[in-house]
Design an enzyme around this catalytic site. Structure first.
Site, PDB file in Angstrom:
ATOM      1  N   ASP A   7       0.854  -1.192   0.000  1.00  0.00           N
ATOM      2  CA  ASP A   7       0.000   0.000   0.000  1.00  0.00           C
ATOM      3  C   ASP A   7       0.887   1.239   0.000  1.00  0.00           C
ATOM      4  O   ASP A   7       2.031   1.197   0.480  1.00  0.00           O
ATOM      5  CB  ASP A   7      -0.930   0.017   1.216  1.00  0.00           C
ATOM      6  CG  ASP A   7      -1.927   1.162   1.141  1.00  0.00           C
ATOM      7  OD1 ASP A   7      -2.735   1.186   0.191  1.00  0.00           O
ATOM      8  OD2 ASP A   7      -1.902   2.043   2.023  1.00  0.00           O
ATOM      9  N   GLU A   9       0.836   5.766   0.439  1.00  0.00           N
ATOM     10  CA  GLU A   9       0.167   7.040   0.672  1.00  0.00           C
ATOM     11  C   GLU A   9       0.868   8.070  -0.188  1.00  0.00           C
ATOM     12  O   GLU A   9       2.087   7.968  -0.431  1.00  0.00           O
ATOM     13  CB  GLU A   9       0.220   7.442   2.149  1.00  0.00           C
ATOM     14  CG  GLU A   9      -0.484   6.478   3.090  1.00  0.00           C
ATOM     15  CD  GLU A   9      -1.974   6.334   2.850  1.00  0.00           C
ATOM     16  OE1 GLU A   9      -2.570   7.269   2.277  1.00  0.00           O
ATOM     17  OE2 GLU A   9      -2.536   5.295   3.210  1.00  0.00           O
ATOM     18  N   ASP A  52      -6.866  17.784   0.909  1.00  0.00           N
ATOM     19  CA  ASP A  52      -7.730  16.609   1.054  1.00  0.00           C
ATOM     20  C   ASP A  52      -6.912  15.354   1.354  1.00  0.00           C
ATOM     21  O   ASP A  52      -7.333  14.496   2.136  1.00  0.00           O
ATOM     22  CB  ASP A  52      -8.560  16.390  -0.211  1.00  0.00           C
ATOM     23  CG  ASP A  52      -9.651  17.437  -0.376  1.00  0.00           C
ATOM     24  OD1 ASP A  52      -9.975  18.116   0.620  1.00  0.00           O
ATOM     25  OD2 ASP A  52     -10.161  17.592  -1.505  1.00  0.00           O
ATOM     26  N   HIS A  57      -4.362  10.971   5.308  1.00  0.00           N
ATOM     27  CA  HIS A  57      -3.221  10.274   5.919  1.00  0.00           C
ATOM     28  C   HIS A  57      -2.580  11.012   7.094  1.00  0.00           C
ATOM     29  O   HIS A  57      -1.900  10.399   7.915  1.00  0.00           O
ATOM     30  CB  HIS A  57      -2.154   9.935   4.876  1.00  0.00           C
ATOM     31  CG  HIS A  57      -1.660  11.099   4.066  1.00  0.00           C
ATOM     32  ND1 HIS A  57      -0.989  12.173   4.612  1.00  0.00           N
ATOM     33  CD2 HIS A  57      -1.724  11.345   2.724  1.00  0.00           C
ATOM     34  CE1 HIS A  57      -0.646  13.024   3.654  1.00  0.00           C
ATOM     35  NE2 HIS A  57      -1.095  12.549   2.500  1.00  0.00           N
ATOM     36  N   HIS A 152      -5.487   6.803   7.340  1.00  0.00           N
ATOM     37  CA  HIS A 152      -4.833   5.850   6.445  1.00  0.00           C
ATOM     38  C   HIS A 152      -3.342   5.832   6.740  1.00  0.00           C
ATOM     39  O   HIS A 152      -2.719   6.874   6.942  1.00  0.00           O
ATOM     40  CB  HIS A 152      -5.049   6.251   4.981  1.00  0.00           C
ATOM     41  CG  HIS A 152      -6.438   6.019   4.500  1.00  0.00           C
ATOM     42  ND1 HIS A 152      -6.712   5.448   3.269  1.00  0.00           N
ATOM     43  CD2 HIS A 152      -7.632   6.268   5.065  1.00  0.00           C
ATOM     44  CE1 HIS A 152      -8.017   5.368   3.113  1.00  0.00           C
ATOM     45  NE2 HIS A 152      -8.598   5.867   4.191  1.00  0.00           N
ATOM     46  N   ASP A 157      -2.526  -0.365   6.609  1.00  0.00           N
ATOM     47  CA  ASP A 157      -3.475  -0.767   5.564  1.00  0.00           C
ATOM     48  C   ASP A 157      -3.019  -2.042   4.866  1.00  0.00           C
ATOM     49  O   ASP A 157      -3.837  -2.893   4.493  1.00  0.00           O
ATOM     50  CB  ASP A 157      -3.658   0.356   4.546  1.00  0.00           C
ATOM     51  CG  ASP A 157      -4.488   1.508   5.106  1.00  0.00           C
ATOM     52  OD1 ASP A 157      -4.916   1.417   6.266  1.00  0.00           O
ATOM     53  OD2 ASP A 157      -4.694   2.498   4.371  1.00  0.00           O
TER      54      ASP A 157
END
Length: 242
Positions: A7, A9, A52, A57, A152, A157
């Site tokens: 995963d 970010e 946003d 995160h 997140h 994750d």
């Protein structure tokens, strides 16, 4: 089989418009079991996160300013991923960002280094059509504890997705459907475990059975009574069944 659940970010949603990766989390599975041989990187993207994205995160530029750049970790990352099957939720997004980071370094795309990529979001849409299939929704549906996920985070994750994937693919010895690669990212596969489905048994109605017998009778007549289902006797001596 060695699998890596991955995963990322990012600073925003568009790698093509200059957004960069700020975190990478990887969890290793061997024979569908967690090994603990995981990888985790925070990266300095040399740019601010969109507002946003920051809400998602919570990773600030101040926190990232002393972290390494992707260039400094890419060889370690690719060595870790080498030859493995990569499992990602909404793979087109993460693979797109990784490919852009590699492109900026003059390197080949991710597919050159890994075995293949499985997209669990595509799997979930096949298994649970018409339902929400975000990671949180799948955790709820498959009873994976995500109570610690307030924001997140790539490693958290990836750990949750590993549990989700294992639950989605129980009965691994069953027949799996491998879909063709998606147009968005070549090499991403959708694998669906057919044991997740209970197929109904539908019996023919009396009307359908009568119509079937009528068709067989017509074929038998047209062949002069030589159709095999009328003349063949079972080895045990019982009458044949049309």
């Amino acid at each position: 089989m060695r699998q890596i659940v991955l995963d990322t970010e990012t600073t925003g949603l568009s790698a093509e418009n200059g957004d960069r990766i700020i975190e990478i989390g990887c969890v290793e599975l061997v024979a569908r079991k967690l090994t603990g041989n995981n990888k985790h990187f925070y990266l300095n993207p040399e740019r601010e996160s969109h507002e946003d994205a920051l809400k998602v995160h919570g990773i600030t530029s101040e926190f990232l300013k002393d972290k390494p750049k992707f260039e400094a970790v890419h060889e370690e990352l690719l060595g870790y991923l080498s030859g493995a099957e990569i499992i990602i939720h909404n793979a087109a997004f993460d693979v797109g960002f990784l490919n852009k980071e590699l492109e900026l370094l003059g390197k080949p795309k991710l597919a050159r280094f890994v075995g293949n990529v499985i997209d669990t979001f595509a799997m979930a849409k096949e298994m649970f059509p018409g339902k929400r299939n975000s990671l949180d929704a799948l955790c709820d549906r498959l009873e994976v504890d995500n109570s610690g996920r307030t924001l997140h985070g790539a490693l958290l994750d990836a750990e949750l997705l590993a549990d989700v994937y294992i639950n989605m693919t129980r009965g691994q010895e069953a027949l799996l459907i491998d879909a063709a690669p998606t147009e968005a990212v070549a090499g991403i596969q959708t694998r669906v475990d057919l044991r997740q489905f209970t197929l109904p048994v539908l019996l023919a109605s009396e009307q359908e059975s009568a119509a079937h017998e009528e068709v067989l009778a017509q074929l038998d007549k047209a062949s002069g009574g030589k159709t095999l289902w009328r003349i063949t006797t079972r080895e045990d001596g019982s009458a044949p069944v049309a």
